[in-house]
Design a protein around this motif. Structure first.
Motif, PDB file in Angstrom:
ATOM      1  N   VAL A  28       0.842  -1.192   0.000  1.00  0.00           N
ATOM      2  CA  VAL A  28       0.000   0.000   0.000  1.00  0.00           C
ATOM      3  C   VAL A  28       0.881   1.248   0.000  1.00  0.00           C
ATOM      4  CG1 VAL A  28      -1.590   1.364   1.434  1.00  0.00           C
ATOM      5  CG2 VAL A  28      -2.070  -1.039   0.981  1.00  0.00           C
ATOM      6  N   GLY A  29       1.986   1.186   0.741  1.00  0.00           N
ATOM      7  CA  GLY A  29       2.928   2.298   0.756  1.00  0.00           C
ATOM      8  C   GLY A  29       3.544   2.571  -0.612  1.00  0.00           C
ATOM      9  N   ARG A  30       3.494   1.582  -1.490  1.00  0.00           N
ATOM     10  CA  ARG A  30       4.045   1.740  -2.847  1.00  0.00           C
ATOM     11  C   ARG A  30       2.955   1.979  -3.883  1.00  0.00           C
ATOM     12  NH1 ARG A  30       9.074  -2.203  -3.764  1.00  0.00           N
ATOM     13  NH2 ARG A  30       9.300  -0.739  -5.485  1.00  0.00           N
ATOM     14  N   GLY A  31       1.670   2.011  -3.429  1.00  0.00           N
ATOM     15  CA  GLY A  31       0.603   2.356  -4.363  1.00  0.00           C
ATOM     16  C   GLY A  31      -0.495   1.337  -4.568  1.00  0.00           C
ATOM     17  N   LEU A  32      -0.405   0.158  -3.951  1.00  0.00           N
ATOM     18  CA  LEU A  32      -1.473  -0.838  -4.098  1.00  0.00           C
ATOM     19  C   LEU A  32      -2.707  -0.362  -3.345  1.00  0.00           C
ATOM     20  CD1 LEU A  32      -1.991  -3.816  -5.165  1.00  0.00           C
ATOM     21  CD2 LEU A  32      -1.685  -4.496  -2.794  1.00  0.00           C
ATOM     22  N   THR A  53     -11.535  -6.685 -13.212  1.00  0.00           N
ATOM     23  CA  THR A  53     -11.846  -5.832 -14.357  1.00  0.00           C
ATOM     24  C   THR A  53     -10.835  -5.946 -15.492  1.00  0.00           C
ATOM     25  OG1 THR A  53     -10.565  -3.952 -13.507  1.00  0.00           O
ATOM     26  CG2 THR A  53     -12.887  -4.126 -12.804  1.00  0.00           C
ATOM     27  N   GLY A  54      -9.631  -6.445 -15.186  1.00  0.00           N
ATOM     28  CA  GLY A  54      -8.575  -6.501 -16.188  1.00  0.00           C
ATOM     29  C   GLY A  54      -7.882  -5.165 -16.381  1.00  0.00           C
ATOM     30  N   LYS A  55      -8.299  -4.166 -15.600  1.00  0.00           N
ATOM     31  CA  LYS A  55      -7.728  -2.819 -15.722  1.00  0.00           C
ATOM     32  C   LYS A  55      -6.329  -2.762 -15.124  1.00  0.00           C
ATOM     33  CE  LYS A  55      -8.508   1.949 -14.407  1.00  0.00           C
ATOM     34  NZ  LYS A  55      -9.319   2.863 -13.605  1.00  0.00           N
ATOM     35  N   LYS A  56      -5.399  -2.176 -15.882  1.00  0.00           N
ATOM     36  CA  LYS A  56      -4.047  -1.982 -15.382  1.00  0.00           C
ATOM     37  C   LYS A  56      -4.037  -0.763 -14.473  1.00  0.00           C
ATOM     38  CE  LYS A  56      -1.578  -4.293 -19.002  1.00  0.00           C
ATOM     39  NZ  LYS A  56      -1.034  -5.425 -18.336  1.00  0.00           N
ATOM     40  N   LEU A  57      -3.438  -0.936 -13.294  1.00  0.00           N
ATOM     41  CA  LEU A  57      -3.329   0.148 -12.331  1.00  0.00           C
ATOM     42  C   LEU A  57      -1.919   0.700 -12.372  1.00  0.00           C
ATOM     43  CD1 LEU A  57      -5.172  -1.659  -9.411  1.00  0.00           C
ATOM     44  CD2 LEU A  57      -6.157  -0.182 -11.152  1.00  0.00           C
ATOM     45  N   ARG A  58      -1.650   1.690 -11.550  1.00  0.00           N
ATOM     46  CA  ARG A  58      -0.293   2.265 -11.538  1.00  0.00           C
ATOM     47  C   ARG A  58       0.740   1.224 -11.087  1.00  0.00           C
ATOM     48  NH1 ARG A  58       0.524   6.347  -6.625  1.00  0.00           N
ATOM     49  NH2 ARG A  58       2.462   5.252  -6.295  1.00  0.00           N
ATOM     50  N   SER A  59       1.940   1.456 -11.447  1.00  0.00           N
ATOM     51  CA  SER A  59       3.026   0.531 -11.120  1.00  0.00           C
ATOM     52  C   SER A  59       3.517   0.754  -9.693  1.00  0.00           C
ATOM     53  CB  SER A  59       4.183   0.722 -12.095  1.00  0.00           C
ATOM     54  OG  SER A  59       5.255  -0.130 -11.751  1.00  0.00           O
ATOM     55  N   LEU A  60       3.936  -0.323  -9.054  1.00  0.00           N
ATOM     56  CA  LEU A  60       4.525  -0.257  -7.714  1.00  0.00           C
ATOM     57  C   LEU A  60       6.016   0.023  -7.779  1.00  0.00           C
ATOM     58  CD1 LEU A  60       2.880  -3.394  -6.081  1.00  0.00           C
ATOM     59  CD2 LEU A  60       2.134  -1.017  -5.910  1.00  0.00           C
ATOM     60  N   GLY A  61       6.574   0.055  -8.975  1.00  0.00           N
ATOM     61  CA  GLY A  61       8.023   0.168  -9.126  1.00  0.00           C
ATOM     62  C   GLY A  61       8.632  -1.226  -9.066  1.00  0.00           C
ATOM     63  N   LYS A  62       9.906  -1.327  -9.311  1.00  0.00           N
ATOM     64  CA  LYS A  62      10.578  -2.632  -9.304  1.00  0.00           C
ATOM     65  C   LYS A  62      10.447  -3.285  -7.930  1.00  0.00           C
ATOM     66  CE  LYS A  62      14.238  -3.246 -12.076  1.00  0.00           C
ATOM     67  NZ  LYS A  62      15.627  -3.094 -12.513  1.00  0.00           N
TER      68      LYS A  62
END
Length: 66
Positions: A28-32, A53-62
């Protein structure tokens, strides 16, 4: 393998396994999103897809070192 094999307790599933609360807090701290009852597919690159939904969300980074 059962979805409960990781003994998660958060109500959030990533790649078919329920996360432990401490792991959810880290992601969650990385965006989930912190939404109980949701399932996500997360790639090693950090890309997240909502499984419903199959929707791509923002990336959490590597997520892992190369």
């Amino acid at each position: 393998m059962a979805s409960s094999c990781a003994s998660g307790d958060s109500g959030v599933f990533v790649n078919g396994r329920e996360l432990h609360q401490r792991d959810l807090d880290l992601l969650v701290g990385r965006g989930l999103p912190r939404i109980s009852g949701k399932s996500y597919s997360v790639e090693i690159s950090g890309n997240i897809t909502d499984e419903e939904t199959g929707k791509k969300l923002r990336s959490l980074g590597k997520l892992a070192p190369t």
